[in-house]
Design an enzyme around this catalytic site. Structure first.
Site, PDB file in Angstrom:
ATOM      1  N   SER A 142       4.055 -19.264  17.614  1.00 37.04           N
ATOM      2  CA  SER A 142       4.179 -19.961  18.847  1.00 37.04           C
ATOM      3  C   SER A 142       3.381 -21.038  19.241  1.00 37.04           C
ATOM      4  CB  SER A 142       3.987 -18.878  19.804  1.00 37.04           C
ATOM      5  OG  SER A 142       4.679 -17.815  19.549  1.00 37.04           O
TER       6      SER A 142
ATOM      7  N   GLU B 252      -0.636 -22.895  22.316  1.00 39.36           N
ATOM      8  CA  GLU B 252      -1.641 -21.827  21.708  1.00 39.36           C
ATOM      9  C   GLU B 252      -2.618 -22.117  20.550  1.00 39.36           C
ATOM     10  OE1 GLU B 252       0.393 -17.747  20.788  1.00 39.36           O
ATOM     11  OE2 GLU B 252      -0.720 -18.270  18.815  1.00 39.36           O
TER      12      GLU B 252
ATOM     13  N   ARG C 208      -3.906 -13.869  24.766  1.00 35.96           N
ATOM     14  CA  ARG C 208      -4.199 -14.886  23.874  1.00 35.96           C
ATOM     15  C   ARG C 208      -5.519 -15.333  24.418  1.00 35.96           C
ATOM     16  NH1 ARG C 208      -0.670 -12.639  21.723  1.00 35.96           N
ATOM     17  NH2 ARG C 208       1.521 -13.571  20.796  1.00 35.96           N
TER      18      ARG C 208
END
Ligand code: FAD
Ligand code: EPU
Length: 352
Positions: free
Chosen positions: A252, A348, A179
């Protein structure tokens, strides 16, 4: 919210359109209200030189926005939003066992996955149904079901706002990890204009992620093709994750936290059910969803914001929430998890 006059002035140049006082509510999947002082939609990457040369833009923060599926606007954006809407998928070379394919930033990611499967390429099936644009895929190195997009990226073409010119970054330049990438570390320095992928024609399906083999079996696919793996993954995703067209969300909300081996061992001993996965550099990746659920947040509602009842990692706009309301809930979750486990969750999506 409405700090600017309601009317919008529109200007057009060769390959770009400028809208003043633009609403961003339909441009983020949380569906929260926000406005941008200027929204510049760039259809031709060649126009970037002219657009970024405007005196106002030289010193203004520029937010690059794709399809808005990984951002949370907590307020208006009083500067420039730049949207890359260039289109096009071109096979650049065919090496027999693989092809190099260049895809414009404004193409839709899921449409490109289906384009690749329909032409017999393998590999992107695990990344099916991830919302967003191709240009955003390298930013957080999108990943799902045991695959990350960096496995298929050859290079990324971008406009470098520091150097004021187009550049090409190879795989090492991109500094991809879980990520994360150079594009996230140096936010808005690079405006991605296209991505070059190397797509293999054959590859063993990767179906080891929990629940995928069971889904394939339930579908009756014993030796699944890549398209059948995509079908199984799409079904699992549809059951787990709320559809942003029906309920505002950004997937998420927190990354799965990485902890050192000593801390990981301690947490595992005290909480044997906490799901975790070892990483290649000796850390342990913990399930943020488990940490959040164990603190009692799953399905919780705080006025217009809430936590999905299907997945504890997904914050949702229950209807009429502001971005600030969603962010307040996120902070409450982060602080509660930290107080209980001494693990700090990181968002995120990009918080604006
Ligand atoms: P945006 O949300 O518009 O932007 C995201 C970031 O990228 C911002 O920082 C923005 O400034 C930057 N950016 C966008 N375009 C460019 C560009 N051309 N140049 C430079 N910077 C740019 N992600 C996963 O990794 N795996 C998943 O399984 C997954 N599932 C999801 C499920 C749902 C229901 C939702 C809503 C989201 C999910 N996501 C997932 C997150 C999201 O889909 C990805 O992060 C996606 O890549 C975002 O694309 P976007 O075009 O919407 O980017
Ligand atoms: N879990 C819970 N409670 C829940 C949901 C899950 O305790 O409500 C536990 C379960 O034990 C489950 C584990 O968490 O086995 C993992 O759940 P899941 O398979 O749904 O994966 P995740 O870690 O929650 C990550 C990505 C997703 C990606 C899936 C599949 C992050 C932050 N999220 O979620 O990506 O689709 O794996 O690979 O890494 C996104 O980035 O937006 C996203 C949706």
């Amino acid at each position: 919210m409405n700090r600017y006059p309601v009317s919008s002035a529109i200007a057009q140049g060769n390959g770009y359109t400028i809208v003043e006082n633009a609403s961003l509510e339909g441009r983020n999947t949380f569906r929260v209200p926000a406005r941008a002082h200027l929204l510049i939609d760039v259809k031709k990457p060649e126009a970037l030189g002219e657009v970024l040369g405007f005196p106002y833009l030289k010193n203004s923060p520029v937010l690059v926005l794709g399809e808005g599926s990984n951002v949370l606007f907590t307020r208006d954006w009083p500067h420039v939003v730049l949207s890359m809407s260039s289109q096009g998928i071109a096979v650049e070379s065919d090496e027999g066992d693989a092809c190099r394919v260049r895809v414009a930033a404004g193409e839709n990611w899921n449409a490109f996955v289906h384009w690749s499967l329909a032409r017999g390429f393998a590999g992107l099936e695990n990344l099916v149904l991830i919302p967003g644009s191709v240009g955003a895929a390298p930013i957080q190195n999108i990943g799902a079901y045991g695959v990350e997009v960096c496995e298929f990226i050859e290079s990324v073409s971008a406009w470098d706002r520091h150097g004021g010119q187009p550049v090409e970054l190879d795989l090492a330049d991109c500094r991809f990890t879980y990520r994360d990438s150079v594009f996230k570390q140096e936010a808005d320095r690079y405006i991605v204009t296209s991505v070059e992928f190397r797509l293999p024609r054959a590859r063993d399906p990767r179906i080891g992620y929990a629940g995928i083999a069971e889904e394939l079996k339930a579908l009756g696919f014993c030796e699944p093709t890549h398209a059948q793996v995509a079908e199984a993954i799409a079904r699992v995703r549809t059951r787990k994750l709320p559809n942003p067209a029906l309920i505002g969300n950004a997937g998420s909300f927190f990354k799965n936290p990485l902890v050192g081996s000593a801390k990981g061992a301690d947490l595992r001993q005290r909480h044997p059910d906490l799901p975790c996965w070892p990483t290649s550099d000796g850390q342990l990746k913990l399930s943020a969803a488990w940490l959040i659920e164990s603190c009692g947040f799953k399905g919780l509602r705080r006025r217009h914001a809430g936590v999905s009842e299907h997945h504890a990692l997904v914050l949702v706009n229950l209807g009429g929430a502001s971005g600030a309301e969603i962010w307040n809930l996120a902070e409450e979750i982060r602080d509660t998890v930290h107080a209980r486990y001494q693990v700090m969750l990181e968002p995120e999506p990009r918080i604006l």
